[in-house]
Enzyme design. Structure first.
Site, PDB file in Angstrom:
ATOM      1  N   ARG A  25     -19.187 -20.900  -5.961  1.00  0.00           N
ATOM      2  CA  ARG A  25     -19.867 -22.357  -5.789  1.00  0.00           C
ATOM      3  C   ARG A  25     -20.677 -22.397  -4.564  1.00  0.00           C
ATOM      4  O   ARG A  25     -20.863 -23.441  -3.866  1.00  0.00           O
ATOM      5  CB  ARG A  25     -18.801 -23.384  -5.735  1.00  0.00           C
ATOM      6  CG  ARG A  25     -17.903 -23.560  -6.856  1.00  0.00           C
ATOM      7  CD  ARG A  25     -18.559 -24.551  -7.746  1.00  0.00           C
ATOM      8  NE  ARG A  25     -17.664 -24.663  -9.159  1.00  0.00           N
ATOM      9  CZ  ARG A  25     -16.991 -26.241  -9.201  1.00  0.00           C
ATOM     10  NH1 ARG A  25     -17.173 -26.989  -8.292  1.00  0.00           N
ATOM     11  NH2 ARG A  25     -16.583 -25.996 -10.169  1.00  0.00           N
ATOM     12  N   ARG A  29     -22.727 -29.034  -3.266  1.00  0.00           N
ATOM     13  CA  ARG A  29     -22.873 -30.547  -2.404  1.00  0.00           C
ATOM     14  C   ARG A  29     -22.896 -30.247  -0.992  1.00  0.00           C
ATOM     15  O   ARG A  29     -23.397 -31.239  -0.466  1.00  0.00           O
ATOM     16  CB  ARG A  29     -22.051 -31.402  -2.975  1.00  0.00           C
ATOM     17  CG  ARG A  29     -22.375 -31.947  -4.507  1.00  0.00           C
ATOM     18  CD  ARG A  29     -21.524 -32.947  -4.870  1.00  0.00           C
ATOM     19  NE  ARG A  29     -20.266 -31.880  -5.482  1.00  0.00           N
ATOM     20  CZ  ARG A  29     -19.384 -32.373  -5.933  1.00  0.00           C
ATOM     21  NH1 ARG A  29     -19.105 -33.701  -6.339  1.00  0.00           N
ATOM     22  NH2 ARG A  29     -18.074 -31.667  -6.489  1.00  0.00           N
ATOM     23  N   ARG A  38     -30.639 -31.871  -6.362  1.00  0.00           N
ATOM     24  CA  ARG A  38     -30.032 -32.945  -7.436  1.00  0.00           C
ATOM     25  C   ARG A  38     -30.540 -34.094  -7.531  1.00  0.00           C
ATOM     26  O   ARG A  38     -30.726 -34.675  -8.847  1.00  0.00           O
ATOM     27  CB  ARG A  38     -28.532 -32.817  -6.865  1.00  0.00           C
ATOM     28  CG  ARG A  38     -27.561 -32.832  -8.189  1.00  0.00           C
ATOM     29  CD  ARG A  38     -26.213 -33.137  -8.035  1.00  0.00           C
ATOM     30  NE  ARG A  38     -25.705 -34.623  -8.340  1.00  0.00           N
ATOM     31  CZ  ARG A  38     -24.794 -35.200  -8.369  1.00  0.00           C
ATOM     32  NH1 ARG A  38     -23.925 -34.387  -8.687  1.00  0.00           N
ATOM     33  NH2 ARG A  38     -24.749 -36.059  -8.712  1.00  0.00           N
ATOM     34  N   ASP A  75     -23.120 -23.933 -15.178  1.00  0.00           N
ATOM     35  CA  ASP A  75     -21.812 -24.420 -15.169  1.00  0.00           C
ATOM     36  C   ASP A  75     -21.103 -23.770 -16.274  1.00  0.00           C
ATOM     37  O   ASP A  75     -21.823 -23.441 -17.131  1.00  0.00           O
ATOM     38  CB  ASP A  75     -21.608 -25.958 -15.555  1.00  0.00           C
ATOM     39  CG  ASP A  75     -20.260 -26.370 -14.946  1.00  0.00           C
ATOM     40  OD1 ASP A  75     -20.080 -26.492 -13.754  1.00  0.00           O
ATOM     41  OD2 ASP A  75     -19.352 -26.405 -15.766  1.00  0.00           O
ATOM     42  N   TYR A 151     -10.778 -27.369 -21.272  1.00  0.00           N
ATOM     43  CA  TYR A 151     -11.510 -28.490 -20.997  1.00  0.00           C
ATOM     44  C   TYR A 151     -11.870 -29.057 -22.482  1.00  0.00           C
ATOM     45  O   TYR A 151     -11.921 -30.376 -22.591  1.00  0.00           O
ATOM     46  CB  TYR A 151     -12.965 -27.931 -20.516  1.00  0.00           C
ATOM     47  CG  TYR A 151     -12.696 -27.850 -19.070  1.00  0.00           C
ATOM     48  CD1 TYR A 151     -12.869 -28.996 -18.082  1.00  0.00           C
ATOM     49  CD2 TYR A 151     -12.495 -26.357 -18.330  1.00  0.00           C
ATOM     50  CE1 TYR A 151     -12.647 -28.643 -16.875  1.00  0.00           C
ATOM     51  CE2 TYR A 151     -12.162 -26.550 -17.141  1.00  0.00           C
ATOM     52  CZ  TYR A 151     -12.382 -27.570 -16.302  1.00  0.00           C
ATOM     53  OH  TYR A 151     -12.133 -27.315 -14.887  1.00  0.00           O
TER      54      TYR A 151
HETATM   55  O1  CP3 Z   1     -20.724 -20.623  -7.995  1.00  0.00           O
HETATM   56  C1  CP3 Z   1     -21.719 -21.004  -7.893  1.00  0.00           C
HETATM   57  O2  CP3 Z   1     -22.466 -21.404  -6.932  1.00  0.00           O
HETATM   58  C2  CP3 Z   1     -22.657 -21.269  -9.278  1.00  0.00           C
HETATM   59  C3  CP3 Z   1     -22.561 -22.451  -9.889  1.00  0.00           C
HETATM   60  C4  CP3 Z   1     -21.244 -22.935 -10.294  1.00  0.00           C
HETATM   61  C5  CP3 Z   1     -20.947 -24.207 -10.601  1.00  0.00           C
HETATM   62  N1  CP3 Z   1     -19.972 -24.442 -11.203  1.00  0.00           N
HETATM   63  C6  CP3 Z   1     -21.626 -25.557 -10.155  1.00  0.00           C
HETATM   64  C7  CP3 Z   1     -21.300 -26.633  -9.955  1.00  0.00           C
HETATM   65  C8  CP3 Z   1     -20.020 -22.344 -11.096  1.00  0.00           C
HETATM   66  C9  CP3 Z   1     -20.006 -20.795 -11.095  1.00  0.00           C
HETATM   67  C10 CP3 Z   1     -19.241 -23.274 -11.667  1.00  0.00           C
HETATM   68  C11 CP3 Z   1     -17.906 -22.947 -12.188  1.00  0.00           C
HETATM   69  C12 CP3 Z   1     -17.158 -23.885 -12.850  1.00  0.00           C
HETATM   70  N2  CP3 Z   1     -17.318 -25.058 -13.268  1.00  0.00           N
HETATM   71  C13 CP3 Z   1     -15.587 -23.482 -12.842  1.00  0.00           C
HETATM   72  C14 CP3 Z   1     -14.884 -22.407 -12.616  1.00  0.00           C
HETATM   73  C15 CP3 Z   1     -14.960 -21.918 -11.105  1.00  0.00           C
HETATM   74  C16 CP3 Z   1     -14.143 -23.045 -10.114  1.00  0.00           C
HETATM   75  O3  CP3 Z   1     -14.556 -23.490  -9.302  1.00  0.00           O
HETATM   76  O4  CP3 Z   1     -13.046 -22.999 -10.771  1.00  0.00           O
HETATM   77  C17 CP3 Z   1     -15.117 -24.903 -13.613  1.00  0.00           C
HETATM   78  C18 CP3 Z   1     -13.799 -25.051 -13.728  1.00  0.00           C
HETATM   79  C19 CP3 Z   1     -16.268 -25.828 -13.876  1.00  0.00           C
HETATM   80  C20 CP3 Z   1     -16.132 -27.278 -14.533  1.00  0.00           C
HETATM   81  C21 CP3 Z   1     -16.754 -28.115 -13.569  1.00  0.00           C
HETATM   82  N3  CP3 Z   1     -18.018 -28.268 -12.972  1.00  0.00           N
HETATM   83  C22 CP3 Z   1     -16.117 -29.173 -12.748  1.00  0.00           C
HETATM   84  C23 CP3 Z   1     -14.488 -29.148 -12.832  1.00  0.00           C
HETATM   85  C24 CP3 Z   1     -16.952 -29.856 -11.902  1.00  0.00           C
HETATM   86  C25 CP3 Z   1     -16.703 -31.244 -11.300  1.00  0.00           C
HETATM   87  C26 CP3 Z   1     -16.020 -30.720  -9.871  1.00  0.00           C
HETATM   88  C27 CP3 Z   1     -16.583 -31.566  -8.856  1.00  0.00           C
HETATM   89  O5  CP3 Z   1     -16.461 -30.942  -7.682  1.00  0.00           O
HETATM   90  O6  CP3 Z   1     -17.001 -32.654  -8.972  1.00  0.00           O
HETATM   91  C28 CP3 Z   1     -18.265 -29.318 -12.251  1.00  0.00           C
HETATM   92  C29 CP3 Z   1     -19.606 -29.718 -11.531  1.00  0.00           C
HETATM   93  C30 CP3 Z   1     -20.231 -28.702 -10.696  1.00  0.00           C
HETATM   94  N4  CP3 Z   1     -20.569 -27.497 -11.205  1.00  0.00           N
HETATM   95  C31 CP3 Z   1     -20.953 -29.171  -9.604  1.00  0.00           C
HETATM   96  C32 CP3 Z   1     -21.528 -27.851  -9.148  1.00  0.00           C
HETATM   97  C33 CP3 Z   1     -22.246 -27.543  -8.010  1.00  0.00           C
HETATM   98  C34 CP3 Z   1     -20.823 -30.167  -8.697  1.00  0.00           C
HETATM   99  C35 CP3 Z   1     -21.816 -31.041  -9.492  1.00  0.00           C
HETATM  100  C36 CP3 Z   1     -22.386 -32.133  -8.667  1.00  0.00           C
HETATM  101  O7  CP3 Z   1     -21.793 -33.127  -8.532  1.00  0.00           O
HETATM  102  O8  CP3 Z   1     -23.411 -31.672  -7.953  1.00  0.00           O
END
Ligand code: CP3
Length: 347
Positions: A25, A29, A38, A75, A151
């Site tokens: 990640r 943010r 964003r 994602d 999910y």
């Molecule tokens: O690693 C990276 O930088 C690549 C991008 C990436 C994102 N999500 C961007 C993201 C990757 C590899 C993921 C994987 C992901 N997404 C997982 C598996 C890895 C982990 O961390 O457990 C999971 C379970 C998800 C599903 C997901 N996406 C959730 C539960 C959420 C909300 C969490 C939150 O913090 O609000 C997301 C959103 C998400 N995916 C964001 C980002 C940068 C935040 C979105 C935002 O508000 O800008």
């Protein structure tokens, strides 16, 4: 040695002049530039669907913080949407999906054509590759079928995975049918990423660790094996991440992965022993340690490095970086890892 060589050699357990570092990640943010991108996009899904912004956001941590490896910005839930599951991200609540709770909904799920339904991901990869050329490795990724299924069953994130675990015991055939469909979609999706030139692929089985070992062997591992075996011919390093995986390391070792990505509750030296030092290991700094003082943080970094294999370590967090993480602490970790792992000989 380019940053790309550092990473690829470390994945093969070959000697490198220093340990490569990236964070799960890393585009997100905690970075002011990400928040601006964003805002430009409007919302998170629109950001994922604009290949130019995908490129911009993917490269922010490389250009601004000097990480060694890029991970595609997207994602893990994107292919579920391509299969026909409605997906939205609600501010402060995370993802919301239409739950797959009956046979009719399961039967309606589509076989995907990644070149049409996820073309924005593939165009993003092409744009990134044009910019980073051969200097930096780009990691593509997908979710492991079990994690994606949680999910789909829960309709979003969950703390206790009640619905998932109930279906698993009440109707295992239904559960497996969904896993089959997600596996087929994931194979097509990840093959397309490899065809477009990603240098490595990581599968996120973020929630696989909630399963006891025999259930992991039935409901997660076989599907991961199928995905990895379908990607073998691309000859790129395959990475498996499972959160909370201490009890299933031996099973992860049979998945076909080249690199095991380990969470921070485990110890890299223990994993090396359990796997007879045959895998490159990625990890496993506690993401919360970046809220500690620089002194505390240094200690945590040194502990990870002490336990890491001499050959075949990719420095990373044990789970994704938290949005509130101070940027200067991220810079500190990168500098410290470089300083502490600089080696005089190339071996
Ligand atoms: O690693 C990276 O930088 C690549 C991008 C990436 C994102 N999500 C961007 C993201 C990757 C590899 C993921 C994987 C992901 N997404 C997982 C598996 C890895 C982990 O961390 O457990 C999971 C379970 C998800 C599903 C997901 N996406 C959730 C539960 C959420 C909300 C969490 C939150 O913090 O609000 C997301 C959103 C998400 N995916 C964001 C980002 C940068 C935040 C979105 C935002 O508000 O800008």
């Amino acid at each position: 040695m380019t940053k790309k060589e550092l990473f690829l050699k470390a994945c093969k357990k070959e000697g490198v002049k220093r340990t490569p570092i990236w964070f799960m990640r890393q585009a997100g943010r905690y970075l002011p530039s990400y928040r601006k991108s964003r805002e430009k996009a409007g919302d998170f899904l629109s950001l994922c669907k604009n290949p130019f912004l995908v490129k911009e956001v993917t490269l922010q941590p490389i250009n601004e913080l000097d990480f060694d490896v890029a991970i595609l910005f997207s994602d893990i839930l994107i292919p579920l949407e391509a299969m026909g599951i409605n997906l939205s991200f609600v501010e402060g609540k995370g993802p919301t999906l239409e739950p797959i709770d009956d046979k009719a909904k399961l039967d309606k799920l589509k076989i995907i054509d990644p070149y049409t339904s996820t073309d924005f991901v593939l165009k993003g990869i092409e744009l990134i590759k044009k910019e980073i050329l051969n200097d930096i490795a780009l990691i593509g990724f997908g979710g492991a079928p079990f994690t994606l299924a949680t999910y789909a069953f829960e309709g979003g994130s969950s703390k206790d995975f009640k619905k998932t675990l109930k279906v698993l015991y009440e109707n295992p055939d239904f559960f497996e049918e969904l896993l089959e469909k997600i596996t087929e979609a994931t194979i097509l999706y990840l093959k397309a990423q490899a065809e477009c030139g990603v240098d490595s692929i990581q599968l996120f089985d973020t929630w696989g660790g909630i399963l006891k070992c025999d259930l992991y062997k039935k409901f997660s591992l076989p599907f991961i094996k199928r995905i990895f075996s379908s990607l073998k011919s691309f000859k790129i390093p395959l990475i498996l991440y499972v959160n909370g995986s201490s009890h299933i390391i031996k099973e992860m070792a049979t998945s076909g992965a080249d690199v095991l990505s380990i969470d921070h509750k485990n110890s890299l030296s223990r994993v090396s022993i359990e796997t007879s030092n045959t895998f490159a290991l990625q990890g496993n700094l506690d993401p919360y340690s970046l809220f500690g003082s620089k002194e505390t943080l240094s200690k945590e970094i040194k502990q990870v490095l002490k336990e890491a294999p001499i050959r075949g370590h990719i420095f990373n967090l044990g789970h994704g970086i938290l949005p509130e993480t101070p940027v200067e602490k991220v810079k500190f970790v990168i500098e410290k890892v470089r300083e502490l792992t600089e080696r005089e000989v190339y071996e």
